[in-house]
Design an enzyme around this catalytic site. Sequence first.
Site, PDB file in Angstrom:
ATOM      1  N   GLU A 130       7.668 -52.533 -50.945  1.00 55.35           N
ATOM      2  CA  GLU A 130       7.292 -51.454 -51.839  1.00 55.35           C
ATOM      3  C   GLU A 130       6.065 -51.897 -52.626  1.00 55.35           C
ATOM      4  O   GLU A 130       6.026 -53.035 -53.080  1.00 55.35           O
ATOM      5  CB  GLU A 130       8.425 -51.112 -52.820  1.00 55.35           C
ATOM      6  CG  GLU A 130       8.083 -49.876 -53.647  1.00 55.35           C
ATOM      7  CD  GLU A 130       9.235 -49.419 -54.558  1.00 55.35           C
ATOM      8  OE1 GLU A 130      10.264 -50.102 -54.632  1.00 55.35           O
ATOM      9  OE2 GLU A 130       9.061 -48.374 -55.167  1.00 55.35           O
ATOM     10  N   MET A 272      14.173 -55.749 -55.913  1.00 54.62           N
ATOM     11  CA  MET A 272      13.826 -54.705 -54.956  1.00 54.62           C
ATOM     12  C   MET A 272      15.051 -54.256 -54.168  1.00 54.62           C
ATOM     13  O   MET A 272      15.809 -55.075 -53.673  1.00 54.62           O
ATOM     14  CB  MET A 272      12.728 -55.241 -54.010  1.00 54.62           C
ATOM     15  CG  MET A 272      12.285 -54.250 -52.966  1.00 54.62           C
ATOM     16  SD  MET A 272      11.536 -52.788 -53.734  1.00 54.62           S
ATOM     17  CE  MET A 272      11.983 -51.553 -52.522  1.00 54.62           C
ATOM     18  N   GLU A 273      15.179 -52.939 -54.030  1.00 60.23           N
ATOM     19  CA  GLU A 273      16.407 -52.321 -53.518  1.00 60.23           C
ATOM     20  C   GLU A 273      16.451 -52.157 -52.000  1.00 60.23           C
ATOM     21  O   GLU A 273      17.140 -51.256 -51.503  1.00 60.23           O
ATOM     22  CB  GLU A 273      16.564 -50.946 -54.173  1.00 60.23           C
ATOM     23  CG  GLU A 273      15.545 -49.863 -53.724  1.00 60.23           C
ATOM     24  CD  GLU A 273      14.314 -49.730 -54.610  1.00 60.23           C
ATOM     25  OE1 GLU A 273      13.977 -50.702 -55.315  1.00 60.23           O
ATOM     26  OE2 GLU A 273      13.684 -48.651 -54.578  1.00 60.23           O
ATOM     27  N   HIS A 306      20.949 -51.601 -61.298  1.00 58.29           N
ATOM     28  CA  HIS A 306      19.801 -50.743 -60.977  1.00 58.29           C
ATOM     29  C   HIS A 306      19.512 -50.767 -59.477  1.00 58.29           C
ATOM     30  O   HIS A 306      19.411 -49.716 -58.834  1.00 58.29           O
ATOM     31  CB  HIS A 306      18.584 -51.231 -61.768  1.00 58.29           C
ATOM     32  CG  HIS A 306      17.326 -50.473 -61.508  1.00 58.29           C
ATOM     33  ND1 HIS A 306      16.876 -49.477 -62.343  1.00 58.29           N
ATOM     34  CD2 HIS A 306      16.411 -50.555 -60.512  1.00 58.29           C
ATOM     35  CE1 HIS A 306      15.748 -48.978 -61.869  1.00 58.29           C
ATOM     36  NE2 HIS A 306      15.429 -49.618 -60.752  1.00 58.29           N
ATOM     37  N   GLU A 307      19.396 -51.960 -58.918  1.00 53.43           N
ATOM     38  CA  GLU A 307      19.061 -52.053 -57.491  1.00 53.43           C
ATOM     39  C   GLU A 307      20.191 -51.486 -56.648  1.00 53.43           C
ATOM     40  O   GLU A 307      19.954 -50.779 -55.660  1.00 53.43           O
ATOM     41  CB  GLU A 307      18.755 -53.494 -57.091  1.00 53.43           C
ATOM     42  CG  GLU A 307      17.667 -54.191 -57.919  1.00 53.43           C
ATOM     43  CD  GLU A 307      16.402 -53.391 -58.093  1.00 53.43           C
ATOM     44  OE1 GLU A 307      16.043 -52.594 -57.199  1.00 53.43           O
ATOM     45  OE2 GLU A 307      15.739 -53.542 -59.150  1.00 53.43           O
ATOM     46  N   HIS A 310      20.159 -47.710 -56.581  1.00 55.17           N
ATOM     47  CA  HIS A 310      19.111 -47.161 -55.714  1.00 55.17           C
ATOM     48  C   HIS A 310      19.643 -46.806 -54.323  1.00 55.17           C
ATOM     49  O   HIS A 310      19.029 -46.016 -53.617  1.00 55.17           O
ATOM     50  CB  HIS A 310      17.976 -48.170 -55.536  1.00 55.17           C
ATOM     51  CG  HIS A 310      16.857 -48.044 -56.524  1.00 55.17           C
ATOM     52  ND1 HIS A 310      16.297 -46.840 -56.895  1.00 55.17           N
ATOM     53  CD2 HIS A 310      16.155 -49.001 -57.208  1.00 55.17           C
ATOM     54  CE1 HIS A 310      15.316 -47.059 -57.763  1.00 55.17           C
ATOM     55  NE2 HIS A 310      15.208 -48.350 -57.979  1.00 55.17           N
ATOM     56  N   GLU A 329      12.985 -43.829 -59.695  1.00 55.37           N
ATOM     57  CA  GLU A 329      13.009 -44.821 -60.775  1.00 55.37           C
ATOM     58  C   GLU A 329      13.545 -44.244 -62.090  1.00 55.37           C
ATOM     59  O   GLU A 329      14.330 -44.889 -62.779  1.00 55.37           O
ATOM     60  CB  GLU A 329      11.626 -45.453 -60.972  1.00 55.37           C
ATOM     61  CG  GLU A 329      11.132 -46.266 -59.764  1.00 55.37           C
ATOM     62  CD  GLU A 329      12.088 -47.370 -59.323  1.00 55.37           C
ATOM     63  OE1 GLU A 329      13.039 -47.683 -60.069  1.00 55.37           O
ATOM     64  OE2 GLU A 329      11.900 -47.913 -58.212  1.00 55.37           O
TER      65      GLU A 329
HETATM   66  N1  TRP Z   1      11.647 -50.573 -56.686  1.00 59.14           N
HETATM   67  C1  TRP Z   1      11.699 -51.754 -57.529  1.00 59.14           C
HETATM   68  C2  TRP Z   1      12.658 -51.398 -58.637  1.00 59.14           C
HETATM   69  O1  TRP Z   1      13.813 -51.539 -58.508  1.00 59.14           O
HETATM   70  C3  TRP Z   1      10.350 -52.098 -58.097  1.00 59.14           C
HETATM   71  C4  TRP Z   1       9.559 -53.108 -57.358  1.00 59.14           C
HETATM   72  C5  TRP Z   1       9.999 -54.291 -56.892  1.00 59.14           C
HETATM   73  C6  TRP Z   1       8.180 -53.064 -57.064  1.00 59.14           C
HETATM   74  N2  TRP Z   1       8.958 -54.967 -56.350  1.00 59.14           N
HETATM   75  C7  TRP Z   1       7.848 -54.247 -56.435  1.00 59.14           C
HETATM   76  C8  TRP Z   1       7.182 -52.147 -57.293  1.00 59.14           C
HETATM   77  C9  TRP Z   1       6.551 -54.521 -56.038  1.00 59.14           C
HETATM   78  C10 TRP Z   1       5.893 -52.401 -56.891  1.00 59.14           C
HETATM   79  C11 TRP Z   1       5.575 -53.586 -56.274  1.00 59.14           C
HETATM   80  O2  TRP Z   1      12.341 -50.845 -59.632  1.00 59.14           O
HETATM   81 ZN    ZN Z   2      13.961 -49.235 -59.405  1.00 66.66          ZN
END
Ligand code: TRP
Ligand code: ZN
Length: 886
Positions: A130, A272-273, A306-307, A310, A329
Amino acid sequence: MPSNQPQTIYLSDYKVPAYLVDTADLRFELFEDGARVHSTLAFRRNPDCQENQETGAPLQLHGDSLKLESLVLNGEAVAPSNYNVSDELLTVNQVPQHFTLQVVTWIEPQNNTRLEGLYKSAAMFCTQCEAEGFRCITYFPDRPDVMARFSTRIEADKTAYPVLLSNGNPVEQGDLSDGRHFVTWEDPFPKPAYLFALVAGDLLEKQDSFTTMSGRKVDLRMYVEPRNSEKCEYALDSLKRAMAWDEQTYGREYDLDIFMIVAVDDFNMGAMENKGLNIFNSSCVLASQETATDMAFERIESIVAHEYFHNWSGNRVTCRDWFQLSLKEGFTVFRDTQFSGDMGSATVKRIESATVLRTAQFAEDAGPMAHSVRPASYMEITNFYTLTIYVKGAEVVRMIHTLLGPDLFRKGSDLYFERHDGQAVTTDDFVKAMEDASGRDLGQFRLWYEQAGTPQLAISDEYDESAGVYHLHVKQTLPDTPGQTDKQPQHIPFALGLLGSRGEALALALSADELASGDAPQERVLELTEASHSFEFHGLSERPVSSLLRHFSAPVRVSYSWTREQLLFLMNHDSDGFNRWDAGQRLAIDVIQQMIGAPKDVTVDARLVGAFRHLISDADLDQALVAKMLVLPTVAYLAELTDGADVPAIHRARRRVLKHLAIALRDELVACYRRNIDSGPYQLGPEAVARRSLRNTALAWLLLINDEEGRSLGLGQYRDADNMTDRMGALKAFVNSGYDDDRAATLNDFYQTFQHDPQVVEQWFSVQAASRRTGQLSHIHALLEHPAFDWKNPNKIRAVIGAFAGQNLVNFHNPDGSGYQFLADQVCKLDDSNPQIAARLVSPLTRWRKFAPEYSQQMQAALMQIRDKENLSGDLYEVVYKSLAD
Ligand code: TRP
Ligand code: ZN
């Protein structure tokens, strides 16, 4: 103008993808000098793409920093005349309706310092896709509305990488020649490429399990470097609590047989999810009593949740395009905040959310990067992972929850998940589901997604004694923001209570009839929809005191001319805990602002001292709330409230008030400290956390005034602590104290004790970088030279440079401009290795217009210096140019 000026992307240009990918079968060959990625993609024309149906469009795939080794279409090498490779795209001119494309790329994870795509963190391979990282792995339509079923075969050396992970379920594994092995994973759920993940390493596995509400047993697995074996329990427990909560609160069940969490040390964000394989920054997932503070535990619980959340709000239902980022988000932050409130104190959680919002999101809204919850344009999407998208987005969902009530909101979320399962949708689809399920019209409410800026409510009132009627007038305005002027009034839920002179809750009767009915409630959510409203409350025999915007029912600024007496009264009597806290904050702000530049003989209002004495001494009050009420508004928040801020002057005024309180309440502080000493074993419940917080606040205040008894309490606490909250509490107090020898000794001891633990070394860095005393520039330079500092590790960078510029405001805003110059230099240096981090780090400079001219000009100059850097990245370009634009 630099040559690499990024393009602006507009929401209004959105077009459906020309081609869809049904399946993506990937094979990774991992080596020490690089990785070969074999990708087999099954494409077809998108039936919803008119243009492509009629004429047949070229196939365009995203790619970034890739070496293309081979390109085969339906079994035949693509002729050089039929394709073209540029810096960002691979174009195949002629393709059939359906086809299979085989792409082989070569990448160099070991040299990937941007930490996007596939990279190495210490000895392990991991990914971050992401928002647009998958294109750094292979050519692909890297946009969230292209969802494919992925399978992933990973091949690597068996000794160095015994653990090979990807999304979904493992379906095959075996040995290969040369000491190598492979594992194949299949993810049955179609997903956008940004949710792809791969991990390979020599990792320890912690197992647990969770039985879902329908009786399915899910394997929970956590993977960490072996030295972190004892730091997994809290994350796994948090995960199980989150899984159970999502079933109870939203009816959402987990959908795969395995759920995995991996901890990595080098990570750009928190976590990251990725589907079935959540990847975390070590600092947001690893914890033990000895190494993590109460705040860190709290953060871990909320990020793990949170993750996990998602999986439904983000993965099963995802975003159509990145303008819709808040769809996942904002909603997911709302969900994790609800969860944290339910696990502990909802009032305390609300205070914490409101503090972040008012200190940092309001500042963003008032700055050059202000944007709406659903932006209309961007250059670099990673610059839009902002507080506006996350926490203001969560506030917007929360307001829908307030307007609909919990039952209709749940009907709305059920409808949303059911209607859009497996789809990539928009924030408007979310609002529509809420409307359809509730029957409420949210037409005007949608402006919260479109209009940027923080609404301001100007409130006045009068009391008509003869009629027994109280009049409340509310005017709303929305300031201009870059590219947006003359905005319309928004739909604002405004929660209100009225207090009588003995502190009792009064009935809120909006008419004589309602008064007569006897049914008038003691709290109302008034709905503001016009630029101005006047409300009448009947049957009041005396002038009431208003409790405005209870629970912080909308993310707005409120102005009203409270008297200090009224604030003291609300602090003591309001039945809404949030507003008791808020009244205390407003009183403290008023007192501190009066001290700015005030002559020596001006003293701190004795009523503030009295109020704090009561808070510190009365053990019958809610101690968790008291712990929050004792925290004076930060310099950052005080600066946010001031135009033309002189930060050192604000800092001095705040300290003057703090020291005055500490001297006046010295005996009470010692008593409070002693009353809150823990005798039994370490616990993590809200009461134990509140006790530690109170004790550490008392200690910090005592050391601020060089109190000898405080000093010996602090030294004892540091030495005997069986947990990081107390050890860090004492360390911090000494770092900020005038006891130079103790400061040096505790800092040194702390490093000696914990030097092998990167998460603790990060805390050691940031406590120094954030301190008025140890965070002067010469010390900061020394920290950058320290052997434990690592320019490739975002956590270390944030712990030193981020903490200095973001938390050590008094040293950052040194009148000689050296703090700004320092930040500009570091940002330029970082831009070459990790532009995402550089662009985030620069943000304190972007607020240059807020400060007094002597500061502001130097900040602007520092930004211009960055602007003129050679090879400025697109990430930094966007932030710097937008900040300098007029
Ligand atoms: N989606 C992730 C969250 O839980 C955010 C995220 C993780 C992210 N790594 C990233 C966004 C790298 C941009 C770049 O909120
Ligand atoms: Zn998130």
